[in-house]
Scaffold this active site. Structure first.
Site, PDB file in Angstrom:
ATOM      1  N   LYS A   1     -13.567  -5.061   9.442  1.00  0.00           N
ATOM      2  CA  LYS A   1     -13.352  -3.812   8.709  1.00  0.00           C
ATOM      3  C   LYS A   1     -14.231  -3.776   7.467  1.00  0.00           C
ATOM      4  O   LYS A   1     -14.344  -4.767   6.751  1.00  0.00           O
ATOM      5  CB  LYS A   1     -11.866  -3.707   8.321  1.00  0.00           C
ATOM      6  CG  LYS A   1     -11.462  -2.376   7.683  1.00  0.00           C
ATOM      7  CD  LYS A   1      -9.967  -2.375   7.376  1.00  0.00           C
ATOM      8  CE  LYS A   1      -9.515  -1.052   6.757  1.00  0.00           C
ATOM      9  NZ  LYS A   1      -8.064  -1.068   6.439  1.00  0.00           N
ATOM     10  N   SER A  24      -1.958  -0.226   7.726  1.00  0.00           N
ATOM     11  CA  SER A  24      -3.307   0.061   8.214  1.00  0.00           C
ATOM     12  C   SER A  24      -3.840  -0.894   9.270  1.00  0.00           C
ATOM     13  O   SER A  24      -4.927  -0.673   9.811  1.00  0.00           O
ATOM     14  CB  SER A  24      -4.294   0.099   7.035  1.00  0.00           C
ATOM     15  OG  SER A  24      -4.044   1.214   6.214  1.00  0.00           O
ATOM     16  N   SER A  58      -5.608   2.935   8.071  1.00  0.00           N
ATOM     17  CA  SER A  58      -6.997   3.200   7.735  1.00  0.00           C
ATOM     18  C   SER A  58      -7.980   2.417   8.595  1.00  0.00           C
ATOM     19  O   SER A  58      -9.173   2.709   8.620  1.00  0.00           O
ATOM     20  CB  SER A  58      -7.238   2.845   6.269  1.00  0.00           C
ATOM     21  OG  SER A  58      -7.035   1.454   6.033  1.00  0.00           O
TER      22      SER A  58
END
Length: 491
Positions: free
Chosen positions: A80, A179, A155
């Protein structure tokens, strides 16, 4: 060679370890897969082709030299874009850091390299990890491989989408309010939030410092446990890092895979029963509860009365910390700098830079947090929210005196269509309704697929006491052994 992109990380590691496939072959196969499908998915913001192949060649050379390598050596991983990577762009999904190449690796990335994994690149995300759909990325939304007209969660939707699209067998996410777990649920993958402090935040671009928790994403529970073991543990560079070893999550996942939950007590949170979960989600969850019962678990109802206040408390605490953390993005030290024509004051340049660099959701949360921390309102908002956080922690503590772990649906609904909730922030925030309490408490949680609703994945969440991460892996692996893994029909 068999299609390695369809294999688990454990299977790939076995191929590399025995010499049935080289790390270079495995890496190239995944790079080819990314090239073939990512135009439809947009899971990656940056693919580090040269770096990945160089790392794979190094693994092959070390293996050939007889060096003993770790259990994930040669396995590709997607990271990420919230974690710093030396010389590789780290944007946090924001224009304000477009093109920034950090001078150092985060601890998580250092440990990934030390474990011999091969970093494929950086995955898409809601800007500064603020969102539940990855639609707030400055670089366009990621799409769900189950239905590319739907969201992959947020997210960390890019990491989850990369797994579901078979672009990577492992990925790293971060979980501030859900997330990791929420994208795992809506993409039919596994997402685990470790105990807060069980994984290092050094090099994690901060959103909410008392909540942010990096963790593993995978397609199986065992793969997630292996990745968790590789990245976890104490880090003296992180002041919130717990000076204790990671619980034996790998052994727990293997124990759970036997399908025996005899002697395990699981609590269903009463307060989550009336929160408006979609009927299909409730039905899949109830079927999973029946399965857990058949595996030997004892199921009891547990009341956690203050969980109903978790969502409003979170949306005071997290924006307040975000307001403080994002003050460093001023156009002076790094990143975007706008309006510096020699005729404007520093304050004007900072204002123009932030106006151009921050997206609407980030601005919304900065304003919420700044207001909550302002003189005259601090005690009424931020102070009260912290008191609620204490009450939620007490609910967890009391619950874990009666049960080994708590279970719930991971999200109230399946993946919704792109654009369906962007005009209504409250409806977007509801995606994290069931995941937020664990963040406020600091305990671990994992989402594991438990079935389908309307042809789309549903996740079951397991929540455990702090530093009892092994418990959640055992329960999740047991459910997985009975339900199986999910395969997207469209990719």
């Amino acid at each position: 060679m068999t299609d390695v992109t369809a294999m688990t990380a454990t299977q790939i590691a076995g191929l590399v370890a025995t010499g049935a496939a080289s790390a270079v072959e495995v890496t190239q196969a995944h790079l080819d897969r990314i090239a073939a499908v990512d135009g439809r998915v947009n899971a990656f913001l940056h693919v580090d082709t040269e770096g990945a192949l160089a790392a794979a060649r190094d693994i092959d050379a070390r293996r050939a030299a007889g060096e003993e390598l770790g259990p994930l050596a040669g396995v590709p991983v997607a990271v990420k874009d919230v974690l710093t990577t030396k010389g590789v762009p780290t944007t946090v999904g924001s224009k304000i850091l477009e093109g920034w190449r950090p001078p150092y690796d985060s601890t998580i990335v250092q440990r990934l390299r030390a474990a011999g994994t091969v970093m494929l690149g950086k995955t898409n995300m809601d800007e500064f990890a603020m969102g539940s759909s990855t639609e707030y990325s400055a670089y366009g939304p990621s799409r769900n491989p189950w239905d590319t007209d739907r969201i992959p969660g947020g997210s960390g939707g890019g990491s989850a989408a990369a797994l579901a699209a078979y672009e990577a067998p492992l990925a790293i996410g971060s979980d501030t309010g859900g997330s990791i777990r929420q994208p795992g649920a809506v993409t039919g993958t596994v997402g685990a939030k470790p105990t807060y402090g069980g994984t290092s935040r050094y090099g994690l671009v901060a959103f909410s410092s008392s909540l942010d928790t990096p963790g593993p994403c995978a397609r199986t529970v065992l793969d997630a446990a292996l990745l968790h073991a590789a990245i976890g543990g104490h880090d003296p560079r992180d002041s919130t890092s717990i000076p204790a070893p990671v619980p034996d999550v790998v052994a727990a996942a293997k124990l759970g895979a036997t399908g025996d939950l005899s002697g395990v007590r699981l609590g269903i949170v009463t307060e989550f029963g009336g929160e408006g979960a979609e009927p299909g989600v409730t039905a899949a969850f109830n079927e999973a509860v029946d399965t857990l019962t058949k595996l030997g678990a004892e199921i009891v109802e547990i009341s956690c009365p203050h969980f109903r206040y978790a969502l409003p408390a979170y949306y005071l605490i997290a924006p307040s910390e975000c307001s403080s953390n994002l003050a460093r993005f001023d156009g002076v030290r790094f990143g975007l700098r706008t309006g510096d024509d020699g005729n404007r004051s520093l304050e004007e340049v900072m204002s123009l830079t932030r106006e151009a660099g921050f997206g609407p959701e980030v601005k919304r949360r900065i304003m919420l947090g700044t207001y909550a921390l302002s003189s005259g309102y601090y005690d009424a908002y931020y102070g009260q929210a912290q008191k609620v956080r204490t009450l939620i922690t007490r609910d967890f503590t009391a619950a874990f005196e009666r049960v080994d772990a708590l279970i719930s649906p991971t999200t109230p609904f399946v993946a919704f269509p792109l654009g369906a909730r962007t005009s209504d922030p409250y409806q977007m925030y509801l995606a994290d309704l069931f995941t937020i309490p664990s963040n406020l408490y600091g305990g671990p949680g994992i989402s594991v697929p438990c079935g389908l609703s309307e042809g789309l994945p549903v996740g079951l969440q397991v929540m455990a006491p702090t530093m009892a991460d092994d418990r959640m892996y055992r329960v999740a692996a047991a459910l997985e052994s009975a339900v199986g893994t999910l395969t997207p029909p469209t990719m």
